[in-house]
Motif scaffolding. Sequence first.
Motif, mmCIF file in Angstrom:
data_model
loop_
_atom_site.group_PDB
_atom_site.id
_atom_site.type_symbol
_atom_site.label_atom_id
_atom_site.label_comp_id
_atom_site.label_asym_id
_atom_site.label_seq_id
_atom_site.Cartn_x
_atom_site.Cartn_y
_atom_site.Cartn_z
ATOM 1 N N CYS A 133 15.556 40.283 54.113
ATOM 2 C CA CYS A 133 16.287 39.007 54.162
ATOM 3 C C CYS A 133 15.745 38.057 55.221
ATOM 4 O O CYS A 133 16.210 36.933 55.337
ATOM 5 C CB CYS A 133 17.777 39.242 54.396
ATOM 6 N N ARG A 162 22.821 44.845 57.400
ATOM 7 C CA ARG A 162 23.402 44.327 56.166
ATOM 8 C C ARG A 162 22.568 44.798 54.972
ATOM 9 O O ARG A 162 23.106 45.318 53.995
ATOM 10 C CB ARG A 162 23.448 42.792 56.217
ATOM 11 N N CYS A 163 21.280 44.625 55.060
ATOM 12 C CA CYS A 163 20.419 44.995 53.940
ATOM 13 C C CYS A 163 20.440 46.513 53.714
ATOM 14 O O CYS A 163 20.388 46.972 52.573
ATOM 15 C CB CYS A 163 18.995 44.497 54.168
ATOM 16 N N CYS A 172 17.592 45.310 58.108
ATOM 17 C CA CYS A 172 18.732 45.058 58.991
ATOM 18 C C CYS A 172 19.934 45.852 58.473
ATOM 19 O O CYS A 172 19.881 46.412 57.369
ATOM 20 C CB CYS A 172 19.044 43.572 59.031
ATOM 21 N N CYS A 175 14.058 41.293 59.523
ATOM 22 C CA CYS A 175 14.309 42.192 58.404
ATOM 23 C C CYS A 175 13.354 41.835 57.266
ATOM 24 O O CYS A 175 13.196 40.660 56.923
ATOM 25 C CB CYS A 175 15.764 42.056 57.941
HETATM 26 ZN ZN LIG Z 1 18.255 42.002 55.984
#
Ligand SMILES: [Zn+2]
Length: 1059
Positions: free
Chosen positions: A1023, A1042-1043, A1040, A1020
Amino acid sequence: MRASSSLVSPPRIGLHCRNAPLLRPVLFVRPFCTEIAEGCLGSGSKRRARGPVMAGKKASEGAKQEGKYKHTVDLPKTTFGLRANAVVREPEIQKLWEDHHVFKRVADRNTGGSFVLHDGPPYANGSLHMGHALNKILKDIINRYKLLLNYKVSFVPGWDCHGLPIELKVLQSMDEDTRRELKPLKLRQKAAKFAKDTVNIQMKSFKRFGVWADWDRPYLTLSPEYEAAQIEVFGQMALRGYIYRGRKPVHWSPSSCTALAEAELEYPEGHISRSIYATFKITSAPPPSCHMLEEFFPELCLAIWTTTPWTIPANAAVAVNAKLEYVVAEVHHALEEATISEKKQTKAGRFLKISERKPFVIVASELVPMLESKWGVKLVVKKAFLGSTLENCRYVHPLNGKECPVVLGGDYITTESGTGLVHTAPGHGQEDYITGLKYGLPIVSPVDDEGRFTEEAGEFNGLEVLGAGNAAVVKCLDEQLSLVLEEPYKHKYPYDWRTKKPTIFRATEQWFASVDGFRQLAMDAINKVTWIPAQAENRIIAMTSSRSDWCISRQRTWGVPIPVFYHVHSKEPLISEETIAHVKAVVSKKGSDAWWYMSTEELLPHKYQNNASEYYKGTDTMDVWFDSGSSWAAVLGKRDGLHFPADLYLEGTDQHRGWFQSSLLTSIATTGNAPYSCVITHGFVLDEKGMKMSKSLGNVVDPDIVINGGKNSKDQPGYGADVLRLWVSSVDYTGDVLIGPQILRQMSETYRKLRGTLRFLLSNLHDWKTENSVPYDDLPKIDKFALYQLENVVKTIQDGYELYQFYKIYQIIQRFAIVDLSNFYLDVAKDRLYVGGSASFTRRSCQTVLAAHLLSIVRLIAPILPHLAEDVWQNLPFEYITGDGSIGKFVFELKWPVPNESWLRMPADDVDLWKTILELRSEVNKVLENARAGKLIGSSLEAKVYLHASDGDVTCRLQELCTAGNEADALHRIFITSQVEVLNSPNTELVTSVPYTGNYTDQRTGEIWIGVSQADGLKCERCWNYEPQVGSFADHPTLCARCYDVINMQPLPAAAGIS
Ligand SMILES: [Zn+2]
């Protein structure tokens, strides 16, 4: 380019810029955490956890592609400097405290009881050494801790201003003529000025140590009100009958021409005395013994041994122990002189050389073999009997021909050395004096103030007793055929601690405090005091139970007068309630100089003024230990906010015979109570090798140089007061303590790391608001566990303060705040903090925990490291509301952390699980390290971890963590890897194909297999975690899941516009 310079030297921070807008957006783009990592987070974490940080860094360097999400990364920022810059910063903080009267305001506002640590006054002579620093900083640590505990703390610093060393310094500064012309008042003026100047110099240093005290109103033993209080103590003791005048042998310093107290003596190594064996011829024996002894007349002698031949002219008796066995022995010159002369510097006297007769000597039976070998003779025992038989035999004094008696002495007469018979000169020895009183012996002391024989000593008149006089006496004894043997004798001998010259015992007219009168009361009081360390009680008991009466008069000028008048004819002293009250009133108004410049008539109370011509005033001054020993009366009893007895006295271990004791005696004699409830003693400060510091050895550590730096800033950097204070906290002060360059470097390193941890906390709370706190019950488990650990640390540290065991606090701070926190919680937290999303739950719950740590740690360390704590506080990015609803502007406006019992109530199961995870994590790290070394992965985020537990229950719990919905508890976040998979069963194919493996075994969990391979998916951009979903979001193909969520939830912050 301010940015780069800010990397080298952190921005100077104004004291009032808390909550001020950050003027340096440059902080935002600095590779901030590289510094944090070096500062506090260990090298391991640097390698593994730099994902988001590197993203931020690259962004700052203008890497276009990777900079796309930089504004969504929450990098740490703070105004708190990485370096302490203590030489500049600490004085700024001290000025801030002073300008705002912080100590006084907090002490006044506190609502708990009062706490009084009574300061033992240092001597106002010379500059401060490490012992002073240790002492005052220990006191300050205690006072500041009590302040946080809501006590009204009063600390009045004191100085001991009278006494011989200052008097000598003044005298030495003048030429001979001026000195001869010098009047007492002029001398006293100069001495007072010297003392006051020194007080100012020392006070400045104490303040620089960061010691909080009532510096504007210290107590000086030379101030009129102090002197008046001291005269009152003397008067009360006198009126109770505890003060008397007597002719008694006292320690006398010929080099200072004054009597000395025990505490003014030292016993240097290597003193050698001229010791002699001598014989005194017996002339008669009383009837019962007569039959037994007369057959040996006239050749029967008493044999004595002494290390002070110069006291023989004052000999008044020979003492024996009634219970010891003595013998009459015939001296055979069997062994030749050669035997003796072999021994160096040993000289046989004529007693042994006259061979035409065989004399008889009386000696202790047990010592016969020793004496035979020493004297080189054969001693043929003719008769044996108990010492009591010898009482009242008479002998002739070998120098003056007078007849003297044999007397019975006490248990001090032993057969450890000598002959078992003791030459007794009541004017020159304490035990001799007591024996002399019993037998009514004359107290002869034919020695003057300067240590010379007087006329009374006949032919020796004018000779120095410690020099020519001693030699002359030995020679004369030899001529009288009395001398058996002379030999050098090495032993402990009292020296004047100021002039470093030997002292003598000499009977003079002196004033005494009769300790016998209140000894039992004192012993009872000792029993009620708390002594730290506990064995100190034995020391004070031994010293108080064995001490003789206290000689309190000195024949010097620079002191408080002994307020006594004498009758012109009878020489009778005059002390009464009226005279004491009158002198006290005069002194309290005019100071003790008045005793010198006012006439006897003016100094006498009205009742005696008509007869003033019948009296004259005394010229003695008081022992300075009486000065400082009266401080409880002059300070505790007189100042607002203080109380008697004090809660605590804290001084060096030498004060058991000094200030602790003199204070106890004056206080017991006048009030019946000890002046303290608790007494702490500390040891001496030695160099790193345990050697005493001395200028000649070049190993002196000067506190001022430790703080401000020396000439060579490389070898002697200015560490600041807090590093010195940290050292004070680190040592077990109950014994002797060590300090030197190496130790200071270690302390500075510990300080630097602690500062790094605090900076990490501050910088990740830059956007924190108290109302953002996540309620305890909602916190992820890792956060609850962090608070559980914090709460335990708070408790243990409080125990350390309560027991005054600061080195335990130092150890805990070092382990917890520097190692444990950085290695685990803070290391793991970075991901959540930087890329978890500014307003996300995971970041806020982490910040909730960080804020709790910051607010606790800053208070835990504040008593020891007040400057660091205040520096943190002044850079606090949020407002803290104190218990009374006001904003805490200074760290000491806070109270000691209130116990959070709920934090401690984390279920034991959960605590165990997290302890296991911590251990498992370090095993995982080892495997990751191997994989990195084998070039399978670069950073740990490129790895995927496999686990398989042999225990099904453990597997379940691990799987639970793997799938934790809150991000924070997820195992891959805890391991700082991209993925973790917990295998249900050992998949043989997988197990054999995974390139790096390891094992963790523990009783609770059984065996856990660990495997490491490369992570699945792509990296990613934001992150740096690897994830299969990277590439699956059309609008953000490099993110990703989450991001992606974070970006969508988080509107672009204004900060994005800055660069
Ligand atoms: Zn990420």
